[in-house]
Design a protein around this motif. Structure first.
Motif, PDB file in Angstrom:
ATOM      1  N   VAL A 160       0.858  -1.181   0.000  1.00 37.93           N
ATOM      2  CA  VAL A 160       0.000   0.000   0.000  1.00 37.93           C
ATOM      3  C   VAL A 160       0.903   1.242   0.000  1.00 37.93           C
ATOM      4  CG1 VAL A 160      -1.799   1.268   1.235  1.00 37.93           C
ATOM      5  CG2 VAL A 160      -1.777  -1.244   1.275  1.00 37.93           C
ATOM      6  N   PRO A 161       0.776   2.124  -0.990  1.00 38.75           N
ATOM      7  CA  PRO A 161       1.631   3.316  -1.048  1.00 38.75           C
ATOM      8  C   PRO A 161       1.431   4.213   0.169  1.00 38.75           C
ATOM      9  CG  PRO A 161       0.532   2.949  -3.148  1.00 38.75           C
ATOM     10  CD  PRO A 161      -0.109   2.018  -2.165  1.00 38.75           C
ATOM     11  N   ALA A 162       2.482   4.930   0.530  1.00 38.34           N
ATOM     12  CA  ALA A 162       2.405   5.844   1.658  1.00 38.34           C
ATOM     13  C   ALA A 162       1.355   6.909   1.394  1.00 38.34           C
ATOM     14  CB  ALA A 162       3.767   6.494   1.895  1.00 38.34           C
ATOM     15  N   GLY A 163       0.661   7.301   2.453  1.00 42.73           N
ATOM     16  CA  GLY A 163      -0.366   8.326   2.311  1.00 42.73           C
ATOM     17  C   GLY A 163      -1.426   8.193   3.381  1.00 42.73           C
ATOM     18  N   ALA A 164      -2.398   9.079   3.326  1.00 53.21           N
ATOM     19  CA  ALA A 164      -3.508   9.069   4.280  1.00 53.21           C
ATOM     20  C   ALA A 164      -4.691   8.327   3.668  1.00 53.21           C
ATOM     21  CB  ALA A 164      -3.904  10.495   4.644  1.00 53.21           C
ATOM     22  N   TYR A 165      -5.299   7.444   4.453  1.00 59.65           N
ATOM     23  CA  TYR A 165      -6.408   6.623   3.983  1.00 59.65           C
ATOM     24  C   TYR A 165      -7.539   6.639   5.006  1.00 59.65           C
ATOM     25  CZ  TYR A 165      -3.120   4.594   0.610  1.00 59.65           C
ATOM     26  OH  TYR A 165      -2.209   4.413  -0.399  1.00 59.65           O
ATOM     27  N   GLN A 183     -12.236   4.330  10.080  1.00 64.20           N
ATOM     28  CA  GLN A 183     -11.096   4.797  10.860  1.00 64.20           C
ATOM     29  C   GLN A 183     -10.092   5.427   9.903  1.00 64.20           C
ATOM     30  OE1 GLN A 183      -9.244   2.306  13.908  1.00 64.20           O
ATOM     31  NE2 GLN A 183     -10.979   0.879  13.793  1.00 64.20           N
ATOM     32  N   ALA A 184      -9.453   6.492  10.353  1.00 71.74           N
ATOM     33  CA  ALA A 184      -8.395   7.115   9.564  1.00 71.74           C
ATOM     34  C   ALA A 184      -7.085   6.399   9.856  1.00 71.74           C
ATOM     35  CB  ALA A 184      -8.274   8.590   9.912  1.00 71.74           C
ATOM     36  N   ILE A 185      -6.262   6.262   8.817  1.00 66.35           N
ATOM     37  CA  ILE A 185      -4.962   5.612   8.976  1.00 66.35           C
ATOM     38  C   ILE A 185      -3.957   6.271   8.049  1.00 66.35           C
ATOM     39  CG2 ILE A 185      -5.603   3.815   7.316  1.00 66.35           C
ATOM     40  CD1 ILE A 185      -3.709   1.909   8.787  1.00 66.35           C
ATOM     41  N   THR A 186      -2.754   6.466   8.547  1.00 64.03           N
ATOM     42  CA  THR A 186      -1.666   7.003   7.741  1.00 64.03           C
ATOM     43  C   THR A 186      -0.662   5.893   7.480  1.00 64.03           C
ATOM     44  OG1 THR A 186      -1.911   9.230   8.666  1.00 64.03           O
ATOM     45  CG2 THR A 186       0.180   8.715   7.600  1.00 64.03           C
ATOM     46  N   VAL A 187      -0.411   5.620   6.204  1.00 65.09           N
ATOM     47  CA  VAL A 187       0.515   4.561   5.813  1.00 65.09           C
ATOM     48  C   VAL A 187       1.870   5.186   5.532  1.00 65.09           C
ATOM     49  CG1 VAL A 187       1.008   2.753   4.135  1.00 65.09           C
ATOM     50  CG2 VAL A 187      -1.352   3.165   4.857  1.00 65.09           C
ATOM     51  N   ALA A 188       2.907   4.675   6.183  1.00 66.85           N
ATOM     52  CA  ALA A 188       4.272   5.134   5.952  1.00 66.85           C
ATOM     53  C   ALA A 188       5.119   3.913   5.580  1.00 66.85           C
ATOM     54  CB  ALA A 188       4.796   5.841   7.188  1.00 66.85           C
ATOM     55  N   LYS A 189       6.389   3.927   5.938  1.00 69.99           N
ATOM     56  CA  LYS A 189       7.257   2.809   5.569  1.00 69.99           C
ATOM     57  C   LYS A 189       7.041   1.594   6.460  1.00 69.99           C
ATOM     58  CE  LYS A 189      11.167   4.469   8.340  1.00 69.99           C
ATOM     59  NZ  LYS A 189      12.611   4.833   8.311  1.00 69.99           N
ATOM     60  N   ASP A 190       6.485   1.827   7.669  1.00 72.10           N
ATOM     61  CA  ASP A 190       6.252   0.712   8.592  1.00 72.10           C
ATOM     62  C   ASP A 190       4.865   0.113   8.369  1.00 72.10           C
ATOM     63  OD1 ASP A 190       8.726   1.085   9.849  1.00 72.10           O
ATOM     64  OD2 ASP A 190       7.882   2.661  11.135  1.00 72.10           O
ATOM     65  N   ASN A 191       4.747  -1.189   8.671  1.00 71.78           N
ATOM     66  CA  ASN A 191       3.457  -1.846   8.550  1.00 71.78           C
ATOM     67  C   ASN A 191       2.478  -1.278   9.575  1.00 71.78           C
ATOM     68  OD1 ASN A 191       4.542  -3.437   6.555  1.00 71.78           O
ATOM     69  ND2 ASN A 191       5.002  -5.141   7.916  1.00 71.78           N
ATOM     70  N   ALA A 192       1.195  -1.349   9.248  1.00 72.18           N
ATOM     71  CA  ALA A 192       0.167  -0.778  10.118  1.00 72.18           C
ATOM     72  C   ALA A 192      -0.933  -1.810  10.355  1.00 72.18           C
ATOM     73  CB  ALA A 192      -0.420   0.483   9.495  1.00 72.18           C
ATOM     74  N   SER A 193      -1.667  -1.637  11.440  1.00 69.69           N
ATOM     75  CA  SER A 193      -2.770  -2.548  11.744  1.00 69.69           C
ATOM     76  C   SER A 193      -3.918  -1.776  12.359  1.00 69.69           C
ATOM     77  CB  SER A 193      -2.317  -3.657  12.704  1.00 69.69           C
ATOM     78  OG  SER A 193      -1.887  -3.121  13.936  1.00 69.69           O
ATOM     79  N   LEU A 194      -5.122  -2.281  12.119  1.00 74.01           N
ATOM     80  CA  LEU A 194      -6.347  -1.691  12.645  1.00 74.01           C
ATOM     81  C   LEU A 194      -7.254  -2.812  13.125  1.00 74.01           C
ATOM     82  CD1 LEU A 194      -7.329   0.946   9.912  1.00 74.01           C
ATOM     83  CD2 LEU A 194      -6.472   1.457  12.203  1.00 74.01           C
ATOM     84  N   SER A 195      -8.155  -2.479  14.026  1.00 74.54           N
ATOM     85  CA  SER A 195      -9.176  -3.446  14.444  1.00 74.54           C
ATOM     86  C   SER A 195     -10.518  -2.746  14.537  1.00 74.54           C
ATOM     87  CB  SER A 195      -8.811  -4.083  15.789  1.00 74.54           C
ATOM     88  OG  SER A 195      -8.738  -3.110  16.805  1.00 74.54           O
ATOM     89  N   PHE A 196     -11.560  -3.473  14.166  1.00 77.76           N
ATOM     90  CA  PHE A 196     -12.933  -2.965  14.217  1.00 77.76           C
ATOM     91  C   PHE A 196     -13.784  -3.926  15.038  1.00 77.76           C
ATOM     92  CE2 PHE A 196     -11.376  -0.812  10.475  1.00 77.76           C
ATOM     93  CZ  PHE A 196     -12.090   0.377  10.395  1.00 77.76           C
ATOM     94  N   ALA A 197     -14.630  -3.385  15.891  1.00 78.72           N
ATOM     95  CA  ALA A 197     -15.640  -4.168  16.610  1.00 78.72           C
ATOM     96  C   ALA A 197     -17.001  -3.683  16.121  1.00 78.72           C
ATOM     97  CB  ALA A 197     -15.499  -3.984  18.114  1.00 78.72           C
ATOM     98  N   LEU A 198     -17.686  -4.524  15.373  1.00 81.76           N
ATOM     99  CA  LEU A 198     -18.935  -4.125  14.737  1.00 81.76           C
ATOM    100  C   LEU A 198     -20.145  -4.438  15.607  1.00 81.76           C
ATOM    101  CD1 LEU A 198     -18.302  -5.395  11.095  1.00 81.76           C
ATOM    102  CD2 LEU A 198     -17.689  -3.189  12.093  1.00 81.76           C
ATOM    103  N   PRO A 199     -21.186  -3.610  15.527  1.00 84.87           N
ATOM    104  CA  PRO A 199     -22.427  -3.861  16.288  1.00 84.87           C
ATOM    105  C   PRO A 199     -23.290  -4.910  15.601  1.00 84.87           C
ATOM    106  CG  PRO A 199     -22.652  -1.846  15.021  1.00 84.87           C
ATOM    107  CD  PRO A 199     -21.228  -2.314  14.816  1.00 84.87           C
ATOM    108  N   ILE A 200     -22.762  -6.133  15.549  1.00 85.84           N
ATOM    109  CA  ILE A 200     -23.465  -7.243  14.909  1.00 85.84           C
ATOM    110  C   ILE A 200     -23.386  -8.452  15.828  1.00 85.84           C
ATOM    111  CG2 ILE A 200     -22.904  -6.451  12.576  1.00 85.84           C
ATOM    112  CD1 ILE A 200     -20.729  -8.627  12.520  1.00 85.84           C
TER     113      ILE A 200
END
Length: 214
Positions: A160-165, A183-200
């Motif tokens: 994923v190219p660096a940038g704001a997503y 959720q907002a995430i900024t991708v740089a040279k390091d790997n990134a992770s996110l988690s979502f808890a959905l109301p389901i």
């Protein structure tokens, strides 16, 4: 010499972009922490030019067996096409009243439909006019970075190219008409992770009356 210099510059630019690319891992669960399979995660770049490549499918096939659409959720890119097959013992009447795509046709057993092109992003809820319990969803992605979670509720995007997503998640058990979790995430040279808890409720039956849902 000028041609060689141009090629060399392009190679160096490509290498620089790759060096700034990273892997983004996303985990999706319900509010109780149980993995949420069949969730679609899409990374939308704040600057569209920042996102290139990707592997969102251009085609999908939805089958009909035992009065059930298979799979429950299909993912295609904007402009992609879906073909419906009927390997059931009865005729089906496939339809969608969804804002992104409306259609209706009969498909007898053993038949295969013409490809249905989805040229608008969003989610289409599709049913059968003969068998009300039948439902399937087509998620049409505009971003090149979109994928479905596996049985463990996980999905990852490589290079994923660096940038704001903006990472957004859709699941068939989310309440129609409400904003999808983001959720907002900024991708740089390091790997990134996110988690979502959905109301389901991940274990809830997937049957839902869908007319006008999406």
């Amino acid at each position: 010499m000028r041609g060689k210099a141009t090629i060399l510059g392009a190679v160096l630019l490509c290498a620089a972009v790759q060096a700034r690319a990273a892997t983004v891992a996303v985990s999706v669960s319900d509010m109780g922490g149980k993995p949420a399979a069949n969730a679609v995660v899409e990374l939308v770049a704040d600057a569209p030019s920042a996102a290139s490549g990707g592997h969102v499918p251009a085609e999908a096939v939805i089958d009909q067996r035992h009065e059930t659409f298979l799979p429950l959720v299909s993912l295609v890119r904007k402009g992609g096409a879906v073909t419906f097959t009927n390997n059931d013992t009865t005729m089906h009447q496939v339809y969608s009243f969804s804002p992104i795509k409306q259609f209706q046709f009969e498909i007898d057993r053993g038949q295969r439909s013409k490809p249905v092109v989805f040229d608008k992003p969003g989610v289409a809820s599709i049913g059968c006019n003969i068998h009300d319990q039948m439902i399937t969803y087509v998620y049409v992605a505009e971003s090149p970075y979109a994928a479905m979670t596996d049985a463990a509720g996980d999905v990852s995007f490589e290079n994923v190219p660096a940038g704001a997503y903006r990472a957004q998640v859709w699941h068939p058990m989310l309440t129609p008409g409400k904003p999808v979790p983001q959720q907002a995430i900024t991708v740089a040279k390091d790997n990134a992770s996110l988690s979502f808890a959905l109301p389901i409720t991940s274990s809830a039956p997937m049957k839902r009356m869908h007319m006008g849902s999406y």
